[in-house]
Write an enzyme that holds these catalytic residues in place. Sequence first.
Site, mmCIF file in Angstrom:
data_model
loop_
_atom_site.group_PDB
_atom_site.id
_atom_site.type_symbol
_atom_site.label_atom_id
_atom_site.label_comp_id
_atom_site.label_asym_id
_atom_site.label_seq_id
_atom_site.Cartn_x
_atom_site.Cartn_y
_atom_site.Cartn_z
ATOM 1 N N GLN A 57 -7.015 -8.862 2.904
ATOM 2 C CA GLN A 57 -5.625 -8.726 2.437
ATOM 3 C C GLN A 57 -5.205 -7.258 2.387
ATOM 4 O OE1 GLN A 57 -3.211 -10.819 2.091
ATOM 5 N NE2 GLN A 57 -4.505 -12.552 2.651
ATOM 6 N N SER A 58 -5.779 -6.455 3.281
ATOM 7 C CA SER A 58 -5.463 -5.028 3.296
ATOM 8 C C SER A 58 -4.032 -4.765 3.764
ATOM 9 C CB SER A 58 -6.447 -4.317 4.235
ATOM 10 O OG SER A 58 -5.953 -3.054 4.614
#
Length: 311
Positions: A57-58
Amino acid sequence: MLTYARLGQMLGIDLYVKRDDLFPTPGGGNKGRKIGYIAEHARSSGADALVTTGGAQSNHAREVALAAAARGWRCRLILHGDPADLQRPQGNLMLMLLAGAEVEIVSPEQISGRMAVAMARFAEEGHSPYEIPGGGHTIEGAQAYVDACAEVVAQCEAQSWLPDVVIHASGTGTTQAGLVVGFRSLGLTTQVIGVSVARRNPRGATIVRNMVEALAHHGRLSCSTELVEFRHDWVGAGYGQADSRVLSAIGFAAETEGLILDPTYTGKAFLALMDLVRLGEIAKGTRVLFWHTGGLLNLMASDAFNGGWSE
Ligand SMILES: Cc1ncc(COP(=O)(O)O)c(C=O)c1O
């Protein structure tokens, strides 16, 4: 930059928010502001393919994927997390895949090896690949925040207001280093408080100080590393782990004035602001700029609020 009078009144401070969550890339945030500078450096180095790393989820990896798509470049992302997420992508991971990035989810120990393989493969295929460190932790990324200080100061001056304190979520420290150097280079004594979302001191502060030194050297400026205030008191159980106080702070900001924060980054920073005011470390009446660095997609992909909503 917007004033948040109701939140400010409840906290007893004069509060403005720099809305970098609205930075005009899909998902916005500080990683959106940084990527323009990083991609320009890649382009001037002749790149036509990008390789980077981050969590599934960067925000940074999402911005790299979108920047590559916008330029017609290839992109390979070596992510860590649960490979099963690829079967049900959400939030940032969904945007990375939609943007056509080639995505691998591996264990943390495999990252550097897989990055090297991705770079070598692009080169074998006739591309000119450019490797971006995780989080966009580069001089160019930090420079984006040096320049952002000039932007915010112009906005402040237009409202006849200048902050005494700037507070924001700090991860790799690139944003913080840029802000520390940026305000100093404008001759301002603004205090910058970086609230760690993961790292603890002394390591966390050392990394920010190293970037301040590198940035000052790069821009031929003088800036003392003593100005770095990297606070690890709100890390809690670690990166991406939000405790009930962080969730309450998120609820408070949303209910009081529609300010939406996230459990990984800005929720921790806002809780820090509330605590620092409560403890008197930030005095009542202080002019505070909360620098909102984004994170809405993290909130939407998170299960932090699962388990019920009580009245
Ligand atoms: C929403 C958000 N805020 C803050 C940060 C921290 O930024 P930096 O790595 O520049 O310290 C990040 C980093 O991932 C982020 O995504």
